[in-house]
Scaffold this motif. Structure first.
Motif, PDB file in Angstrom:
ATOM      1  N   UNK A  49       0.876  -1.090  -0.071  1.00 40.38           N
ATOM      2  CA  UNK A  49       0.055   0.142   0.031  1.00 40.38           C
ATOM      3  C   UNK A  49       0.660   1.391   0.073  1.00 40.38           C
ATOM      4  N   UNK A  50       1.082   1.826  -1.336  1.00 42.60           N
ATOM      5  CA  UNK A  50       2.257   2.772  -1.315  1.00 42.60           C
ATOM      6  C   UNK A  50       1.767   4.276  -0.536  1.00 42.60           C
ATOM      7  N   UNK A  51       0.401   4.255  -0.217  1.00 43.85           N
ATOM      8  CA  UNK A  51      -0.415   5.250   0.444  1.00 43.85           C
ATOM      9  C   UNK A  51      -0.008   5.393   1.906  1.00 43.85           C
ATOM     10  N   UNK A  52       0.389   4.100   2.655  1.00 45.94           N
ATOM     11  CA  UNK A  52       0.601   4.236   3.707  1.00 45.94           C
ATOM     12  C   UNK A  52      -0.156   4.201   5.211  1.00 45.94           C
ATOM     13  N   UNK A  53      -1.510   4.122   4.378  1.00 44.56           N
ATOM     14  CA  UNK A  53      -2.673   4.162   5.363  1.00 44.56           C
ATOM     15  C   UNK A  53      -3.160   2.787   5.607  1.00 44.56           C
ATOM     16  N   UNK A  54      -4.337   2.769   6.244  1.00 42.33           N
ATOM     17  CA  UNK A  54      -5.078   1.533   6.627  1.00 42.33           C
ATOM     18  C   UNK A  54      -6.644   1.712   5.929  1.00 42.33           C
ATOM     19  N   UNK A  55      -7.052   0.841   5.635  1.00 38.74           N
ATOM     20  CA  UNK A  55      -7.029  -0.639   5.254  1.00 38.74           C
ATOM     21  C   UNK A  55      -6.225  -0.923   4.115  1.00 38.74           C
ATOM     22  N   UNK A  56      -5.769  -2.258   4.325  1.00 37.36           N
ATOM     23  CA  UNK A  56      -5.229  -2.999   2.920  1.00 37.36           C
ATOM     24  C   UNK A  56      -5.872  -4.367   3.175  1.00 37.36           C
ATOM     25  N   UNK A  57      -5.887  -4.740   2.190  1.00 37.28           N
ATOM     26  CA  UNK A  57      -6.870  -6.158   1.890  1.00 37.28           C
ATOM     27  C   UNK A  57      -5.907  -6.939   0.963  1.00 37.28           C
ATOM     28  N   UNK A  58      -5.824  -8.380   1.357  1.00 31.82           N
ATOM     29  CA  UNK A  58      -5.106  -9.245   0.400  1.00 31.82           C
ATOM     30  C   UNK A  58      -6.265 -10.609   0.217  1.00 31.82           C
ATOM     31  N   UNK A  59      -6.505 -10.717  -1.099  1.00 38.12           N
ATOM     32  CA  UNK A  59      -7.165 -12.040  -1.122  1.00 38.12           C
ATOM     33  C   UNK A  59      -6.617 -12.704  -2.353  1.00 38.12           C
ATOM     34  N   UNK A  60      -5.721 -13.914  -2.015  1.00 36.41           N
ATOM     35  CA  UNK A  60      -5.121 -14.524  -2.923  1.00 36.41           C
ATOM     36  C   UNK A  60      -3.966 -13.628  -3.575  1.00 36.41           C
ATOM     37  N   UNK A  61      -4.107 -13.644  -4.754  1.00 37.66           N
ATOM     38  CA  UNK A  61      -3.018 -12.692  -5.533  1.00 37.66           C
ATOM     39  C   UNK A  61      -3.338 -11.279  -5.688  1.00 37.66           C
ATOM     40  N   UNK A  62      -4.656 -10.893  -4.995  1.00 42.55           N
ATOM     41  CA  UNK A  62      -5.063  -9.642  -5.112  1.00 42.55           C
ATOM     42  C   UNK A  62      -4.483  -8.548  -4.034  1.00 42.55           C
ATOM     43  N   UNK A  63      -3.762  -7.623  -4.052  1.00 43.45           N
ATOM     44  CA  UNK A  63      -3.753  -6.869  -3.030  1.00 43.45           C
ATOM     45  C   UNK A  63      -4.400  -5.613  -3.221  1.00 43.45           C
ATOM     46  N   UNK A  64      -5.097  -4.928  -2.453  1.00 44.96           N
ATOM     47  CA  UNK A  64      -6.071  -3.954  -2.518  1.00 44.96           C
ATOM     48  C   UNK A  64      -5.974  -2.740  -1.280  1.00 44.96           C
ATOM     49  N   UNK A  65      -6.061  -1.490  -1.608  1.00 47.67           N
ATOM     50  CA  UNK A  65      -6.264  -0.414  -0.615  1.00 47.67           C
ATOM     51  C   UNK A  65      -7.300   0.603  -0.990  1.00 47.67           C
ATOM     52  N   UNK A  66      -7.760   1.532  -0.212  1.00 48.77           N
ATOM     53  CA  UNK A  66      -8.802   2.375  -0.471  1.00 48.77           C
ATOM     54  C   UNK A  66      -9.996   1.638  -0.009  1.00 48.77           C
TER      55      UNK A  66
END
Ligand SMILES: N[C@@H](CCC(=O)N[C@@H](CS)C(=O)NCC(=O)O)C(=O)O
Length: 215
Positions: A49-66
């Protein structure tokens, strides 16, 4: 596939993701991060998460923030119609209220929360608090008008728009401010409070944030 959520549970944006995960009855691993847990400036976290905030989610190969992107993804991937209207025409209102929450409603109510709750009492600025309250009330009156027409922001069913906007309700209803009666907002809050997922995710103490501008 394992879902992992990074973020402290006292964060309103993390709470939206917890609400969606619980609403969809998805198993997930939770990693506390940010706030007094720290970790959000670490290179490994910034790589996710280059934005450095929370949350971040990982689902398998997908990493997502916002938070709204995450909640929308979970609803689309796992909702099968629940939280996510399948027709674009039905989804339009859901996205309208979700985007309005990101751009207008949340900046208003979080702004008030920072001025009234996170700022130590001795440093509080009464005029700034009044202005933030006016901005928040303008938004709450828009919600009141929408909820006079329909039980949920997207219409007849709960959707990710209610998650985005409804994350405000515990703090709004417990902050020491003067609130006018908003019967449709209060009825919506009561409807959401009937849901175990809402209670678990949103009705979370913010004691650790009181009078605390930084960690
Ligand atoms: N637009 C972002 C905002 C994320 C955000 O502001 N997160 C705050 C907590 S609510 C944060 O990470 N603060 C730093 C910290 O907790 O250490 C989202 O919706 O995910």
């Amino acid at each position: 596939m394992t879902i992992t959520l990074w973020g402290r549970l006292s964060s309103a944006n993390v709470q939206k993701v917890v609400w969606a995960l619980e609403e969809l009855e998805l198993p997930y691993e939770h990693v506390p991060l940010g706030g007094s847990f720290g970790g959000n400036s670490e290179p490994e976290y910034l790589a996710m998460n280059p934005n450095g905030l929370v949350p971040t989610l990982r689902d398998g190969k997908l990493t997502l923030w916002e938070s709204h992107a995450i909640v929308r993804y979970l609803s689309a991937e796992y909702g099968s119609g629940l939280l996510f209207p399948m027709e674009a025409r039905d989804r339009a209102a859901v996205d309208q209220w979700t985007d309005w929450t990101a751009t207008t409603f949340q900046p208003a109510w979080i702004g008030l929360f920072w001025l009234k709750v996170r700022t130590p009492e001795a440093q509080q600025d009464a005029a700034a608090i009044d202005n933030a309250l006016v901005a928040s009330l303008r938004c709450f009156r828009m919600l009141e008008a929408r909820l006079a027409e329909a039980p949920y922001l997207g219409g007849s069913e709960l959707s990710y728009a209610d998650i985005a906007a409804g994350a405000a309700l515990f703090r709004w209803s417990t902050m020491e401010i003067e609130r006018p009666a908003l019967p449709h907002v209060e009825a919506w809050h009561a409807r959401l409070n009937e849901r175990a997922a809402f209670r678990k995710a949103i009705n979370v103490s913010y004691e650790e944030l009181v009078g605390r501008l930084a960690f």
